[in-house]
Motif scaffolding. Structure first.
Motif, PDB file in Angstrom:
ATOM      1  N   ASP A 492       0.802  -1.219   0.000  1.00  0.00           N
ATOM      2  CA  ASP A 492       0.000   0.000   0.000  1.00  0.00           C
ATOM      3  C   ASP A 492       0.837   1.273   0.000  1.00  0.00           C
ATOM      4  O   ASP A 492       0.344   2.324  -0.422  1.00  0.00           O
ATOM      5  CB  ASP A 492      -0.903   0.020   1.237  1.00  0.00           C
ATOM      6  CG  ASP A 492      -2.092  -0.916   1.112  1.00  0.00           C
ATOM      7  OD1 ASP A 492      -3.005  -0.621   0.323  1.00  0.00           O
ATOM      8  OD2 ASP A 492      -2.085  -1.957   1.795  1.00  0.00           O
ATOM      9  N   LEU A 493       2.089   1.207   0.455  1.00  0.00           N
ATOM     10  CA  LEU A 493       2.845   2.434   0.696  1.00  0.00           C
ATOM     11  C   LEU A 493       3.994   2.675  -0.278  1.00  0.00           C
ATOM     12  O   LEU A 493       4.515   3.789  -0.314  1.00  0.00           O
ATOM     13  CB  LEU A 493       3.403   2.410   2.135  1.00  0.00           C
ATOM     14  CG  LEU A 493       2.367   2.284   3.253  1.00  0.00           C
ATOM     15  CD1 LEU A 493       3.053   2.240   4.611  1.00  0.00           C
ATOM     16  CD2 LEU A 493       1.381   3.440   3.196  1.00  0.00           C
ATOM     17  N   ASP A 494       4.410   1.692  -1.026  1.00  0.00           N
ATOM     18  CA  ASP A 494       5.552   1.860  -1.928  1.00  0.00           C
ATOM     19  C   ASP A 494       5.055   1.831  -3.373  1.00  0.00           C
ATOM     20  O   ASP A 494       4.581   0.796  -3.857  1.00  0.00           O
ATOM     21  CB  ASP A 494       6.571   0.738  -1.703  1.00  0.00           C
ATOM     22  CG  ASP A 494       7.892   1.016  -2.412  1.00  0.00           C
ATOM     23  OD1 ASP A 494       7.901   1.815  -3.369  1.00  0.00           O
ATOM     24  OD2 ASP A 494       8.915   0.441  -2.001  1.00  0.00           O
ATOM     25  N   PRO A 495       5.147   2.969  -4.103  1.00  0.00           N
ATOM     26  CA  PRO A 495       4.665   2.999  -5.492  1.00  0.00           C
ATOM     27  C   PRO A 495       5.324   1.958  -6.374  1.00  0.00           C
ATOM     28  O   PRO A 495       4.704   1.446  -7.318  1.00  0.00           O
ATOM     29  CB  PRO A 495       5.009   4.426  -5.951  1.00  0.00           C
ATOM     30  CG  PRO A 495       5.077   5.218  -4.697  1.00  0.00           C
ATOM     31  CD  PRO A 495       5.617   4.292  -3.663  1.00  0.00           C
ATOM     32  N   ALA A 496       6.596   1.626  -6.091  1.00  0.00           N
ATOM     33  CA  ALA A 496       7.291   0.629  -6.899  1.00  0.00           C
ATOM     34  C   ALA A 496       6.635  -0.744  -6.781  1.00  0.00           C
ATOM     35  O   ALA A 496       6.768  -1.578  -7.676  1.00  0.00           O
ATOM     36  CB  ALA A 496       8.760   0.547  -6.485  1.00  0.00           C
ATOM     37  N   VAL A 497       5.942  -0.988  -5.670  1.00  0.00           N
ATOM     38  CA  VAL A 497       5.268  -2.270  -5.475  1.00  0.00           C
ATOM     39  C   VAL A 497       3.807  -2.179  -5.899  1.00  0.00           C
ATOM     40  O   VAL A 497       3.279  -3.090  -6.557  1.00  0.00           O
ATOM     41  CB  VAL A 497       5.375  -2.715  -4.004  1.00  0.00           C
ATOM     42  CG1 VAL A 497       4.592  -4.004  -3.774  1.00  0.00           C
ATOM     43  CG2 VAL A 497       6.836  -2.918  -3.626  1.00  0.00           C
ATOM     44  N   THR A 498       3.144  -1.106  -5.551  1.00  0.00           N
ATOM     45  CA  THR A 498       1.716  -0.986  -5.868  1.00  0.00           C
ATOM     46  C   THR A 498       1.458  -1.016  -7.372  1.00  0.00           C
ATOM     47  O   THR A 498       0.417  -1.524  -7.808  1.00  0.00           O
ATOM     48  CB  THR A 498       1.148   0.317  -5.280  1.00  0.00           C
ATOM     49  OG1 THR A 498       1.902   1.436  -5.779  1.00  0.00           O
ATOM     50  CG2 THR A 498       1.224   0.307  -3.764  1.00  0.00           C
ATOM     51  N   GLN A 499       2.391  -0.531  -8.172  1.00  0.00           N
ATOM     52  CA  GLN A 499       2.175  -0.559  -9.618  1.00  0.00           C
ATOM     53  C   GLN A 499       2.281  -1.973 -10.194  1.00  0.00           C
ATOM     54  O   GLN A 499       1.820  -2.229 -11.302  1.00  0.00           O
ATOM     55  CB  GLN A 499       3.179   0.353 -10.317  1.00  0.00           C
ATOM     56  CG  GLN A 499       4.618  -0.090 -10.224  1.00  0.00           C
ATOM     57  CD  GLN A 499       5.560   0.904 -10.868  1.00  0.00           C
ATOM     58  OE1 GLN A 499       5.138   1.964 -11.361  1.00  0.00           O
ATOM     59  NE2 GLN A 499       6.845   0.573 -10.898  1.00  0.00           N
ATOM     60  N   THR A 500       2.887  -2.893  -9.433  1.00  0.00           N
ATOM     61  CA  THR A 500       2.929  -4.294  -9.862  1.00  0.00           C
ATOM     62  C   THR A 500       1.687  -5.051  -9.418  1.00  0.00           C
ATOM     63  O   THR A 500       1.545  -6.240  -9.738  1.00  0.00           O
ATOM     64  CB  THR A 500       4.183  -4.995  -9.301  1.00  0.00           C
ATOM     65  OG1 THR A 500       4.090  -5.071  -7.870  1.00  0.00           O
ATOM     66  CG2 THR A 500       5.450  -4.241  -9.687  1.00  0.00           C
ATOM     67  N   LEU A 501       0.808  -4.386  -8.673  1.00  0.00           N
ATOM     68  CA  LEU A 501      -0.450  -4.985  -8.211  1.00  0.00           C
ATOM     69  C   LEU A 501      -1.608  -4.141  -8.738  1.00  0.00           C
ATOM     70  O   LEU A 501      -2.342  -3.512  -7.959  1.00  0.00           O
ATOM     71  CB  LEU A 501      -0.478  -5.052  -6.678  1.00  0.00           C
ATOM     72  CG  LEU A 501       0.670  -5.795  -5.982  1.00  0.00           C
ATOM     73  CD1 LEU A 501       0.572  -5.633  -4.465  1.00  0.00           C
ATOM     74  CD2 LEU A 501       0.667  -7.266  -6.358  1.00  0.00           C
ATOM     75  N   PRO A 502      -1.810  -4.081 -10.053  1.00  0.00           N
ATOM     76  CA  PRO A 502      -2.852  -3.189 -10.593  1.00  0.00           C
ATOM     77  C   PRO A 502      -4.254  -3.551 -10.121  1.00  0.00           C
ATOM     78  O   PRO A 502      -5.125  -2.690 -10.049  1.00  0.00           O
ATOM     79  CB  PRO A 502      -2.698  -3.369 -12.115  1.00  0.00           C
ATOM     80  CG  PRO A 502      -2.026  -4.699 -12.280  1.00  0.00           C
ATOM     81  CD  PRO A 502      -1.125  -4.847 -11.097  1.00  0.00           C
ATOM     82  N   ARG A 503      -4.492  -4.822  -9.800  1.00  0.00           N
ATOM     83  CA  ARG A 503      -5.814  -5.237  -9.329  1.00  0.00           C
ATOM     84  C   ARG A 503      -5.882  -5.335  -7.802  1.00  0.00           C
ATOM     85  O   ARG A 503      -6.820  -5.890  -7.250  1.00  0.00           O
ATOM     86  CB  ARG A 503      -6.192  -6.585  -9.941  1.00  0.00           C
ATOM     87  CG  ARG A 503      -6.289  -6.556 -11.467  1.00  0.00           C
ATOM     88  CD  ARG A 503      -6.844  -7.864 -11.977  1.00  0.00           C
ATOM     89  NE  ARG A 503      -6.048  -9.009 -11.518  1.00  0.00           N
ATOM     90  CZ  ARG A 503      -6.509 -10.248 -11.425  1.00  0.00           C
ATOM     91  NH1 ARG A 503      -7.779 -10.499 -11.732  1.00  0.00           N
ATOM     92  NH2 ARG A 503      -5.728 -11.226 -11.014  1.00  0.00           N
ATOM     93  N   GLY A 504      -4.858  -4.808  -7.132  1.00  0.00           N
ATOM     94  CA  GLY A 504      -4.862  -4.810  -5.682  1.00  0.00           C
ATOM     95  C   GLY A 504      -4.743  -6.204  -5.109  1.00  0.00           C
ATOM     96  O   GLY A 504      -3.899  -7.003  -5.522  1.00  0.00           O
ATOM     97  N   TRP A 505      -5.615  -6.536  -4.143  1.00  0.00           N
ATOM     98  CA  TRP A 505      -5.536  -7.818  -3.461  1.00  0.00           C
ATOM     99  C   TRP A 505      -5.733  -8.997  -4.402  1.00  0.00           C
ATOM    100  O   TRP A 505      -5.296 -10.118  -4.119  1.00  0.00           O
ATOM    101  CB  TRP A 505      -6.560  -7.873  -2.331  1.00  0.00           C
ATOM    102  CG  TRP A 505      -7.998  -7.826  -2.800  1.00  0.00           C
ATOM    103  CD1 TRP A 505      -8.780  -6.730  -2.975  1.00  0.00           C
ATOM    104  CD2 TRP A 505      -8.800  -8.957  -3.151  1.00  0.00           C
ATOM    105  NE1 TRP A 505     -10.020  -7.073  -3.433  1.00  0.00           N
ATOM    106  CE2 TRP A 505     -10.074  -8.453  -3.542  1.00  0.00           C
ATOM    107  CE3 TRP A 505      -8.586 -10.332  -3.193  1.00  0.00           C
ATOM    108  CZ2 TRP A 505     -11.106  -9.269  -3.963  1.00  0.00           C
ATOM    109  CZ3 TRP A 505      -9.623 -11.164  -3.599  1.00  0.00           C
ATOM    110  CH2 TRP A 505     -10.872 -10.637  -3.988  1.00  0.00           C
ATOM    111  N   ARG A 506      -6.383  -8.781  -5.559  1.00  0.00           N
ATOM    112  CA  ARG A 506      -6.629  -9.873  -6.503  1.00  0.00           C
ATOM    113  C   ARG A 506      -5.345 -10.379  -7.149  1.00  0.00           C
ATOM    114  O   ARG A 506      -5.316 -11.491  -7.685  1.00  0.00           O
ATOM    115  CB  ARG A 506      -7.620  -9.429  -7.586  1.00  0.00           C
ATOM    116  CG  ARG A 506      -9.017  -9.132  -7.056  1.00  0.00           C
ATOM    117  CD  ARG A 506      -9.944  -8.625  -8.141  1.00  0.00           C
ATOM    118  NE  ARG A 506     -11.292  -8.375  -7.643  1.00  0.00           N
ATOM    119  CZ  ARG A 506     -11.663  -7.273  -7.015  1.00  0.00           C
ATOM    120  NH1 ARG A 506     -10.769  -6.313  -6.803  1.00  0.00           N
ATOM    121  NH2 ARG A 506     -12.906  -7.131  -6.586  1.00  0.00           N
TER     122      ARG A 506
END
Length: 568
Positions: A492-506
């Protein structure tokens, strides 16, 4: 002209020897030399060379063996692994692997020197057995830090004029208190910072008073601050110690040199940020100012004396293991500062006493954040203050009033006081240390790590959210660092990681629900949703300390799949 001293048979030898001892200005006639000053008793400062004092070496060595035995026994099983330990070790792993200053984006939460030192301590074990680079096994590296700190504390006690037995008492209080045994085992930056600060105090109180000792004290103090920035508040106490123990003729120069050395080394951290273009906040990058702003503005844990606050809970956890060291040391420090003008011991221990009071005042901030490891920074100074108080009481009982009270009565009183203190302290310490030596609090973590290593068919193609206490275990099990094994905060807090999870928890396959993850998930939308849309496939432990391996179930058809060992 050659001057000769009179012989003992000279009827005027006594007066002549006294006159010869007077330093006479060579350009002034001898008959104008000043008369000798009236005789007065001067208490010489004891000069103890630790390396050549066999009693000191034997006592310190014996205590060190006991401390290492107590702290090392059951070290991998108690206390429970913490996310902070995993974070510092994972960052040290990143340094070892040449991946940068952290296993994710380094955002200036703490100066990196602390885990760079951890990387050095764990380098050889990780080289011999890469799979052993996990939190539990690498706790053994902290024994070296504990050993160094305990020896430095003994040396400092002797340099602050404490008798040998009191120096041993300070070392024992510091290394064998249940509070110390629990916290000094853990991979915390505070333990490293305390070691460097104790070195700074030892150099500041050097009996030889070399200028380079004071410069070295400034360098050691800067290293302590760059290891854990909160040690900054102890620097005034270090200056007090240096001022008292430096030579009067060179005091200003020595103190100025120490301050300059400390400042120049400390400025290396903001200089690093400036050269990286990360000193000031800006779009698309982290910054030192931003990290400081976050740390200073983070949600506080309340007033330490408010029964409903988080700080009070932390304080109670300290007192659960030991009440003597925190409460007795704080009361003793206040008493020493109040009696500074009348007590030799108070003047000798002014620096440690001031450190205790400052750290206590910082902990009592109404709106501050109080972490559980904060007390580590005060432990050596609390031990010194208590040992100094014991030395003062012993001196008052055994040395004063010799013409009025018989010797045997004074020794009997001292024995009664020592027995009463031991009778109060030993049973409480025994219970606290018995827990540390016998309880296995990390069984669920070991079982969860084993499950991840054996029950997931394709670790390289699987994403799992977990806390940092298990992050390196997952990496050793084959999960991809960063995007396969994901430290749950970063989802949730690191843009470098969140962009690899485009569908979030899915886009997440598994969630390892540990106490830390469940506690902090309420403020992390992706992690919270992953927990809500998942079902347990394995559970280790019971109650609040349990660890669940949960598999996400985005498809309603798979929501009933909860058997252990299920694979994607």
């Amino acid at each position: 002209m050659t001057a000769t001293l009179p012989t003992a048979t000279d009827p005027q030898s006594t007066a002549a020897i006294a006159a010869a001892a007077v330093v006479v200005d060579p350009v002034r006639p001898a008959d104008t030399a000043p008369a000798p000053r009236p005789h007065r008793t001067v208490t010489a400062r004891p000069f103890v060379r630790f390396r050549s004092s066999r009693p000191d070496l034997l006592l310190c060595g014996a205590l060190l063996l006991v401390i290492l035995l107590v702290q090392g026994w059951n070290i991998t099983a108690f206390p429970a692994l913490s996310d902070d330990e995993g974070t510092y070790l994972a960052q040290a792993w990143a340094v070892q692997q040449g991946e940068g200053l952290a296993h994710y984006t380094y955002w200036y939460d703490h100066p990196p020197l602390g885990w760079i030192q951890i990387a050095g301590l764990t380098w050889l074990p990780s080289l011999l057995g890469p799979e052993s680079m996990t939190v539990a096994s690498m706790r053994y590296a902290m024994l070296a830090v504990s050993a160094a700190s305990a020896v430095l504390l003994y040396v400092l006690a002797r340099r602050l004029w404490l008798p040998r037995w009191a120096a041993g008492l300070a070392m024992g209080l510091f290394g064998l208190s249940p509070l110390s045994v629990v916290l000094q085992r853990e991979i915390f930056l505070d333990n490293l910072a305390v070691m460097w600060m104790l070195l700074a105090f030892c150099l500041a109180a050097s009996p030889s008073r070399h200028l380079w000792h004071h410069f070295g004290s400034g360098l050691a103090a800067a290293t302590a601050v760059l290891t854990k920035e909160t040690m900054l508040v102890v620097l005034p106490a270090l200056l007090v110690t240096m001022w008292r123990h430096s030579h009067r003729d060179t005091r200003k120069f020595a103190v100025t040199g120490a301050i300059t050395a400390c400042t120049l080394i400390g400025l290396a951290y903001p200089l690093y940020a400036l050269l990286n273009g990360e000193l000031f906040p800006g779009k698309g990058h982290v910054s030192l100012i931003g990290g400081i702003t976050y740390q200073m503005g983070r949600e506080g844990s309340g007033f330490i004396l408010d029964p409903g606050s988080g700080s009070h809970g932390v304080f109670q956890s300290w007192l659960y293991y030991d009440t003597v060291l925190p409460l007795g040391g704080l009361a003793g420090a206040v008493l020493l500062l109040v009696t500074y003008r009348w007590s030799v011991t108070a003047r000798a221990l002014a620096g440690p006493a001031l450190a205790v009071v400052i750290l206590g005042l910082v902990a009592m901030r109404p709106s501050g954040y109080l972490p559980a490891m904060y007390v580590i920074q005060a432990l050596p100074f609390l031990a010194l203050v208590l040992a100094g108080g014991a030395a003062s009481v012993a001196h008052a009982v055994l040395r004063r009033g010799t013409n009025r009270v018989p010797v045997y009565a004074r020794w009997a009183l001292a024995a009664v006081l020592a027995t009463a203190a031991a009778g109060y302290l030993v049973p409480r310490w025994y219970e606290g240390n018995r827990t540390a030596l016998t309880v296995d609090a990390n069984g669920p973590y070991r079982q969860a790590a084993a499950w991840l290593g054996t029950e997931v068919a394709d670790p390289r193609g699987t994403r799992v959210l977990l806390d940092d206490a298990l992050w390196l275990d997952a990496v050793h099990a084959g999960f991809e660092p960063g995007n396969g094994a994901i430290w749950f905060y970063k989802a949730d807090l690191d843009p470098a990681v969140t962009q690899t999870l485009p569908r979030g928890w899915r886009d997440v396959d598994y969630v390892v629900s540990s106490p830390t993850v469940r506690r902090d998930a309420r403020n992390l939308p992706t992690v919270k949703a992953a927990l809500e849309h998942s079902a347990p496939v394995a559970v280790f432990g019971t109650g609040e300390d349990r660890i669940e391996i949960r598999r996400t179930t985005p498809d309603p058809k798979t929501e009933t799949e909860t058997e252990s060992g299920g694979r994607r």
